[in-house]
Design a protein around this motif. Structure first.
Motif, PDB file in Angstrom:
ATOM      1  N   TYR A 189     -10.027  -2.777   4.364  1.00  0.00           N
ATOM      2  CA  TYR A 189     -10.240  -2.006   5.586  1.00  0.00           C
ATOM      3  C   TYR A 189      -9.127  -0.977   5.654  1.00  0.00           C
ATOM      4  O   TYR A 189      -7.959  -1.319   5.486  1.00  0.00           O
ATOM      5  N   SER A 200      -5.117   9.780   1.044  1.00  0.00           N
ATOM      6  CA  SER A 200      -5.366   8.941  -0.126  1.00  0.00           C
ATOM      7  C   SER A 200      -4.430   7.743  -0.067  1.00  0.00           C
ATOM      8  O   SER A 200      -3.385   7.797   0.584  1.00  0.00           O
ATOM      9  N   PRO A 253      -0.496  17.356   7.105  1.00  0.00           N
ATOM     10  CA  PRO A 253      -0.713  17.878   8.460  1.00  0.00           C
ATOM     11  C   PRO A 253      -2.162  17.740   8.922  1.00  0.00           C
ATOM     12  O   PRO A 253      -2.432  17.639  10.118  1.00  0.00           O
ATOM     13  N   ARG A 254      -3.099  17.695   7.997  1.00  0.00           N
ATOM     14  CA  ARG A 254      -4.502  17.585   8.398  1.00  0.00           C
ATOM     15  C   ARG A 254      -4.864  16.213   8.933  1.00  0.00           C
ATOM     16  O   ARG A 254      -5.957  16.011   9.457  1.00  0.00           O
ATOM     17  N   ALA A 255      -3.953  15.261   8.798  1.00  0.00           N
ATOM     18  CA  ALA A 255      -4.211  13.927   9.353  1.00  0.00           C
ATOM     19  C   ALA A 255      -4.124  13.970  10.877  1.00  0.00           C
ATOM     20  O   ALA A 255      -4.735  13.161  11.561  1.00  0.00           O
ATOM     21  N   GLY A 256      -3.344  14.911  11.421  1.00  0.00           N
ATOM     22  CA  GLY A 256      -3.223  15.056  12.865  1.00  0.00           C
ATOM     23  C   GLY A 256      -2.298  14.048  13.515  1.00  0.00           C
ATOM     24  O   GLY A 256      -1.699  14.311  14.540  1.00  0.00           O
ATOM     25  N   ARG A 257      -2.179  12.899  12.904  1.00  0.00           N
ATOM     26  CA  ARG A 257      -1.387  11.824  13.473  1.00  0.00           C
ATOM     27  C   ARG A 257      -0.963  10.922  12.328  1.00  0.00           C
ATOM     28  O   ARG A 257      -1.754  10.661  11.426  1.00  0.00           O
ATOM     29  N   ARG A 265      -0.643   7.656  11.574  1.00  0.00           N
ATOM     30  CA  ARG A 265      -0.932   6.281  11.966  1.00  0.00           C
ATOM     31  C   ARG A 265      -1.980   5.749  11.003  1.00  0.00           C
ATOM     32  O   ARG A 265      -3.046   6.351  10.839  1.00  0.00           O
ATOM     33  N   ILE A 266      -1.665   4.662  10.339  1.00  0.00           N
ATOM     34  CA  ILE A 266      -2.637   4.072   9.423  1.00  0.00           C
ATOM     35  C   ILE A 266      -2.816   2.596   9.742  1.00  0.00           C
ATOM     36  O   ILE A 266      -1.920   1.941  10.261  1.00  0.00           O
ATOM     37  N   GLY A 267      -3.989   2.103   9.426  1.00  0.00           N
ATOM     38  CA  GLY A 267      -4.265   0.679   9.665  1.00  0.00           C
ATOM     39  C   GLY A 267      -4.922   0.071   8.450  1.00  0.00           C
ATOM     40  O   GLY A 267      -5.674   0.732   7.741  1.00  0.00           O
ATOM     41  N   THR A 268      -4.626  -1.194   8.209  1.00  0.00           N
ATOM     42  CA  THR A 268      -5.289  -1.916   7.129  1.00  0.00           C
ATOM     43  C   THR A 268      -5.158  -3.412   7.415  1.00  0.00           C
ATOM     44  O   THR A 268      -4.699  -3.806   8.480  1.00  0.00           O
ATOM     45  N   ARG A 269      -5.614  -4.217   6.474  1.00  0.00           N
ATOM     46  CA  ARG A 269      -5.452  -5.673   6.604  1.00  0.00           C
ATOM     47  C   ARG A 269      -4.781  -6.169   5.338  1.00  0.00           C
ATOM     48  O   ARG A 269      -5.200  -5.822   4.237  1.00  0.00           O
ATOM     49  N   ILE A 285       0.859  -1.193   0.000  1.00  0.00           N
ATOM     50  CA  ILE A 285       0.000   0.000   0.000  1.00  0.00           C
ATOM     51  C   ILE A 285       0.892   1.239   0.000  1.00  0.00           C
ATOM     52  O   ILE A 285       1.996   1.214   0.557  1.00  0.00           O
ATOM     53  N   ASN A 286       0.428   2.280  -0.675  1.00  0.00           N
ATOM     54  CA  ASN A 286       1.109   3.577  -0.633  1.00  0.00           C
ATOM     55  C   ASN A 286       0.083   4.583  -0.155  1.00  0.00           C
ATOM     56  O   ASN A 286      -0.955   4.716  -0.784  1.00  0.00           O
ATOM     57  N   VAL A 287       0.361   5.281   0.898  1.00  0.00           N
ATOM     58  CA  VAL A 287      -0.599   6.300   1.318  1.00  0.00           C
ATOM     59  C   VAL A 287       0.035   7.677   1.288  1.00  0.00           C
ATOM     60  O   VAL A 287       1.245   7.831   1.439  1.00  0.00           O
ATOM     61  N   ALA A 288      -0.822   8.668   1.048  1.00  0.00           N
ATOM     62  CA  ALA A 288      -0.392  10.064   1.063  1.00  0.00           C
ATOM     63  C   ALA A 288      -1.205  10.761   2.145  1.00  0.00           C
ATOM     64  O   ALA A 288      -2.426  10.640   2.179  1.00  0.00           O
ATOM     65  N   LEU A 289      -0.522  11.451   3.026  1.00  0.00           N
ATOM     66  CA  LEU A 289      -1.228  12.183   4.064  1.00  0.00           C
ATOM     67  C   LEU A 289      -0.535  13.517   4.302  1.00  0.00           C
ATOM     68  O   LEU A 289       0.383  13.871   3.563  1.00  0.00           O
TER      69      LEU A 289
END
Lengths: 148, 106
Positions: free
Chosen positions: B72, B60, A101-105, A107-111, A95-99
């Protein structure tokens, strides 16, 4: 001098430690290539990225995974992207995520699916452009992905 | 339309951290599996997920076959003002789904 029993045992431990260090480094083969492509060859520093995942997984079809990156998540200093790679699934990317300052934290979770026991590596890119990495070794007893 | 589950606090205080969890019903067929006749099953995955808050993308993700079926995704955002969170999933074979959640911040 003939090799003594003690000498052989010590040599054996030394070899085991060497192999273990190579495994712990985790950047061998196409995993290293995938990470290099992602970072564009930029220097990678260890730390700030922490995995939360069971070390022993019974079912590789859906493994809960959380990634935590140490960051104040302010406009001046935040995590821009987090990319997760695996060592032995058919495809290196997870997985590649983009976040921002508005995320606040950060920390990401997935399965995720894990085809077999392997190493996972996550790379976080900070707002200053630096790359940080963290990894974890996971043992999988029932494989995901490859079952028919 | 795939079934979705979105969990987020609807009423928040300004500056509060909103923890968001999302789930969408999707097989996430990897493209690495064969059927009973030995023919490879075509890949069918959700490739992209995004969440925007009042029009600005706050999170995203690009997903790969290593993401388990029924993806999830858990993340967070800071409550700034009352508005709408728009969740969008896009995938293979033209898969696209959007869900809106209105939150009030006071």
């Amino acid at each position: 001098m003939n090799p003594t029993r003690r000498g052989i045992v010590i040599a054996g431990i030394g070899l085991a430690v060497t192999l273990r260090l190579q495994a712990a480094d985790g950047t061998t083969g196409d995993l290293a290539t995938a990470i290099k492509t992602h970072t564009g060859g930029a220097p990678l520093r260890e730390g700030r990225v922490r995995f939360e995942i069971d070390a022993l997984v019974e079912n590789g079809n859906a493994v809960p995974l959380v990634i935590n990156v140490e960051s104040p998540m302010t406009a001046a200093d935040h995590v821009k992207t987090i990319a997760v790679f695996n060592e032995r699934n058919p495809q290196r990317e997870v997985i590649n995520v983009a976040l921002g300052p508005r995320a606040g934290r950060a920390r990401i979770g997935t399965r995720v699916r894990l085809a077999t026991s392997q190493r996972l590596v996550a790379i976080a890119q900070m707002s200053d452009g630096s790359f940080w990495s963290g990894g974890v070794d996971v043992i999988v007893t029932l494989a995901g992905c490859v079952e028919s | 339309m795939a079934q979705t589950l979105i969990n987020v606090k609807r009423n928040a205080k300004p500056g509060e951290l909103l923890e968001i969890t999302t789930l969408i019903a999707h097989p996430m067929e990897t493209g690495f599996r064969a059927d009973s006749e030995g023919k490879m099953l075509a890949r069918d995955i959700v490739r992209r997920f995004s969440c925007s808050y009042d029009g600005e993308t706050v999170f995203s993700a690009e997903l790969f076959p290593a993401i388990a079926a029924n993806p999830y995704i858990a993340f967070s955002t800071v409550a700034t003002a009352s508005g709408t969170l728009v969740f969008k999933w896009e995938g293979d074979h033209g898969f696209s789904q959007t869900e809106n959640v209105a939150i009030s911040v006071a």
